[in-house]
Design a protein around this motif. Sequence first.
Motif, PDB file in Angstrom:
ATOM      1  N   ILE A   6       0.858  -1.182   0.000  1.00  0.00           N
ATOM      2  CA  ILE A   6       0.000   0.000   0.000  1.00  0.00           C
ATOM      3  C   ILE A   6       0.891   1.228   0.000  1.00  0.00           C
ATOM      4  O   ILE A   6       1.763   1.365   0.862  1.00  0.00           O
ATOM      5  CB  ILE A   6      -0.921   0.019   1.238  1.00  0.00           C
ATOM      6  N   ASP A   7       0.680   2.110  -0.953  1.00  0.00           N
ATOM      7  CA  ASP A   7       1.486   3.324  -1.046  1.00  0.00           C
ATOM      8  C   ASP A   7       2.978   2.985  -1.123  1.00  0.00           C
ATOM      9  O   ASP A   7       3.820   3.692  -0.568  1.00  0.00           O
ATOM     10  CB  ASP A   7       1.199   4.234   0.163  1.00  0.00           C
ATOM     11  N   GLY A   8       3.283   1.866  -1.777  1.00  0.00           N
ATOM     12  CA  GLY A   8       4.669   1.450  -1.935  1.00  0.00           C
ATOM     13  C   GLY A   8       5.276   0.789  -0.725  1.00  0.00           C
ATOM     14  O   GLY A   8       6.485   0.489  -0.723  1.00  0.00           O
ATOM     15  N   ARG A  64       2.783   0.944   9.437  1.00  0.00           N
ATOM     16  CA  ARG A  64       4.061   1.150   8.763  1.00  0.00           C
ATOM     17  C   ARG A  64       5.128   1.547   9.801  1.00  0.00           C
ATOM     18  O   ARG A  64       4.834   2.219  10.796  1.00  0.00           O
ATOM     19  CB  ARG A  64       3.956   2.230   7.678  1.00  0.00           C
ATOM     20  N   GLU A  79      -1.769  11.738   7.332  1.00  0.00           N
ATOM     21  CA  GLU A  79      -2.341  11.272   6.068  1.00  0.00           C
ATOM     22  C   GLU A  79      -1.673   9.990   5.585  1.00  0.00           C
ATOM     23  O   GLU A  79      -2.301   9.167   4.904  1.00  0.00           O
ATOM     24  CB  GLU A  79      -2.246  12.356   4.989  1.00  0.00           C
ATOM     25  N   HIS A  80      -0.401   9.779   5.935  1.00  0.00           N
ATOM     26  CA  HIS A  80       0.278   8.547   5.545  1.00  0.00           C
ATOM     27  C   HIS A  80      -0.368   7.342   6.234  1.00  0.00           C
ATOM     28  O   HIS A  80      -0.563   6.288   5.621  1.00  0.00           O
ATOM     29  CB  HIS A  80       1.761   8.615   5.905  1.00  0.00           C
ATOM     30  N   ARG A  83      -3.779   6.653   4.682  1.00  0.00           N
ATOM     31  CA  ARG A  83      -3.667   5.965   3.397  1.00  0.00           C
ATOM     32  C   ARG A  83      -3.425   4.478   3.590  1.00  0.00           C
ATOM     33  O   ARG A  83      -3.958   3.654   2.842  1.00  0.00           O
ATOM     34  CB  ARG A  83      -2.522   6.570   2.565  1.00  0.00           C
ATOM     35  N   GLN A  84      -2.632   4.117   4.584  1.00  0.00           N
ATOM     36  CA  GLN A  84      -2.378   2.698   4.830  1.00  0.00           C
ATOM     37  C   GLN A  84      -3.663   1.987   5.232  1.00  0.00           C
ATOM     38  O   GLN A  84      -3.986   0.920   4.704  1.00  0.00           O
ATOM     39  CB  GLN A  84      -1.322   2.516   5.925  1.00  0.00           C
ATOM     40  N   GLY A  87      -6.241   2.038   2.356  1.00  0.00           N
ATOM     41  CA  GLY A  87      -5.737   1.152   1.319  1.00  0.00           C
ATOM     42  C   GLY A  87      -5.954  -0.315   1.652  1.00  0.00           C
ATOM     43  O   GLY A  87      -6.229  -1.131   0.764  1.00  0.00           O
TER      44      GLY A  87
END
Length: 283
Positions: A6-8, A64, A79-80, A83-84, A87
Amino acid sequence: MPSVVIDGIETVYEVRGDGDPILMFSPGGFNAHRRNWSELGVYRGLDLVDQLSEHHACITFDRRESGESGGRVERIGWEHYVRQGIGLLDHLGVERAHLMGGCIGCSVVLAAAVREPDRVRSMVLYSPAGGARYRIGQHRRFIRHLGYVEEHGLDSVVELALATDRNFSQDARPGPWVNILRRDPAFAAAYREIPVDEYVTTVMGLVRIQFDRNSVPGVEPEDMLALRVPGLIVPGDDPSHAPSAARFLDECLPASVLWDVPVAEQTAENAPARILEFLSSVA
């Protein structure tokens, strides 16, 4: 355990049970491992996942930079983390879910509800992190890490990470990426090559974003006051989870209720039952 990128960033997750899904943002700060729901602090002995998964699909995951998930050196903001989590819902084909956070996971739940209200059925905010001593403690931890970086360099950070088994909360010197430094030689090699000035600037930006207030970080009060997502707030009571943090959320969240029970009286008999009662009341 299954995983998804997710998100790389690789995210390791687990789904237990059936029924309406609960996406669970783990407690534990920069060591927010999915196992913390049963092994860390106040959550030890509450039997939350076991009991909730009898009625719901409980989705737990390593945040993460934590546990077995990956990470990336960058100025990490709320926001990171949103997104995880969102996602992961996308990967599992879940359009809407209850969101539950423990400790600083509460801040991620709030940020997700503000940014993606249509994806959030309700919020369970268990022992929210916050308070003046929490902010001061976090700043001191990062000051110690950056002091070690500037005195010894990033090569020494990697070597220290490999020589110990302590997490960032237990030993600040190896920093918030310590878990990945131990597990991923390629990540460690790239980490060594980051210019120290660039690294210090990145980390200072992370601290400024994540620990910027004496209440609950993550979401502005004005955004919470406009939020109509139902919520259940359960207070903590220690230097990192001040009772004032829960009361601040109770003041700011118009569709939430405070389960005002002292930590010593929160048990495996009443805490999961209260959460299930709340979830069943949400349309």
